[in-house]
Design a protein around this motif. Sequence first.
Motif, short mmCIF file in Angstrom:
data_model
loop_
_atom_site.label_atom_id
_atom_site.label_comp_id
_atom_site.label_asym_id
_atom_site.label_seq_id
_atom_site.Cartn_x
_atom_site.Cartn_y
_atom_site.Cartn_z
N ASN A 269 0.82 -1.21 0.00
CA ASN A 269 0.00 0.00 0.00
C ASN A 269 0.86 1.26 0.00
OD1 ASN A 269 -2.31 -1.58 0.04
ND2 ASN A 269 -2.54 -1.47 2.26
N PHE A 270 1.92 1.24 0.80
CA PHE A 270 2.78 2.42 0.85
C PHE A 270 3.48 2.64 -0.49
CE2 PHE A 270 6.93 4.37 1.47
CZ PHE A 270 6.56 5.57 2.07
N SER A 271 3.91 1.58 -1.12
CA SER A 271 4.56 1.72 -2.43
C SER A 271 3.62 2.38 -3.43
CB SER A 271 5.01 0.34 -2.94
OG SER A 271 5.98 -0.23 -2.08
N SER A 272 2.37 1.96 -3.44
CA SER A 272 1.40 2.57 -4.36
C SER A 272 1.18 4.04 -4.04
CB SER A 272 0.07 1.81 -4.28
OG SER A 272 0.23 0.45 -4.65
N ASP A 273 1.05 4.36 -2.75
CA ASP A 273 0.84 5.76 -2.36
C ASP A 273 2.05 6.62 -2.71
OD1 ASP A 273 -1.63 5.08 -1.38
OD2 ASP A 273 -0.94 4.81 0.68
N PHE A 274 3.24 6.09 -2.45
CA PHE A 274 4.45 6.87 -2.74
C PHE A 274 4.62 7.10 -4.23
CE2 PHE A 274 9.05 7.20 -3.47
CZ PHE A 274 9.34 8.29 -2.65
N LEU A 275 4.34 6.10 -5.03
CA LEU A 275 4.44 6.26 -6.48
C LEU A 275 3.45 7.30 -6.99
CD1 LEU A 275 4.95 2.56 -7.64
CD2 LEU A 275 6.61 4.41 -7.78
N ASN A 276 2.26 7.31 -6.43
CA ASN A 276 1.27 8.32 -6.83
C ASN A 276 1.76 9.73 -6.47
OD1 ASN A 276 -0.53 6.45 -7.89
ND2 ASN A 276 -1.57 6.15 -5.92
N ILE A 277 2.35 9.87 -5.29
CA ILE A 277 2.88 11.18 -4.87
C ILE A 277 4.01 11.61 -5.80
CG2 ILE A 277 4.09 12.39 -3.02
CD1 ILE A 277 2.53 10.66 -1.03
N VAL A 278 4.93 10.70 -6.09
CA VAL A 278 6.06 11.02 -6.96
C VAL A 278 5.56 11.40 -8.35
CG1 VAL A 278 8.06 10.05 -8.12
CG2 VAL A 278 7.72 9.65 -5.67
N LYS A 279 4.60 10.64 -8.87
CA LYS A 279 4.07 10.93 -10.21
C LYS A 279 3.39 12.29 -10.26
CE LYS A 279 0.98 8.99 -13.72
NZ LYS A 279 0.09 7.87 -14.05
N ARG A 280 2.69 12.63 -9.19
CA ARG A 280 1.95 13.88 -9.18
C ARG A 280 2.86 15.10 -9.02
NH1 ARG A 280 -1.45 12.36 -5.78
NH2 ARG A 280 -0.56 13.22 -3.86
#
Length: 251
Positions: free
Chosen positions: A237-248
């Motif tokens: 879950n954290f990996s998905s959230d972090f990737l979304n933050i980085v992408k944004r």
Amino acid sequence: MQPIRVIEVMLSQSAAVSPTSPAVPEYSFWQAIMDAGMIEKAVLVILLGFSVISWAIIYFKWRGVKRAYRESETFLDSFWNSKRLDAIYQRSETLSASPVSQVFRAGYIELAKIKKSGKSEGEKAVTETDIGDLESIERSMRRTAAAELTSIEALVPFLATTGSTAPFIGLFGTVIGIMNSFQSIGAAGNANLATVAPGIGGALVATAFGLFAAIPAVIAYNFFLSKIRVLDIEMQNFSSDFLNIVKRHFF
């Protein structure tokens, strides 16, 4: 009165010549261990070794999993309450037991390399280079998550091995003990307590040792398996959230 006197004399003589009934021997748990055969004692030593190793693993893994949970909660609180990734990175250095913090560190280091190379600077639209950079960060975090999961799961399979094999090892000792009892009966020609007690006692002790080693190991294995599964989900879950933050924010 003379016949009565004769009967009394006969009864007294019969009691004098009749052998006294043997006393029932006391047979304790430790006596059963001492009277066990060499193979049964070897089985008991093996099962005792399984039990000692299992309890040592239970103790150390319980401490490790408890610390991982505590530090992961602390890291997640810091992550969502902070606005700067560099500050979160510095905070993660003090939370080395948290698998989630290690996943973040891997992603942050990979992101820092990409930013340093200048691949994504000045680009606003999502390009093939951006997608490759995101995949690179994702791969780095996935590798770290797999390594952390492997580290947490270390030695836990031994508990499953103990739980599945210890009863059968104890059953082997039980069979040997019963066979020894039959051999003693055949050699003595009768089946009294003194003849069958050593073999039967060793057989029952072997069964008890097998259960004593297996039951705590199975309970601990299921407990750790559920806790490790939760940590694995937290990392995903954290990996998905972090990737979304980085992408944004960076792509």
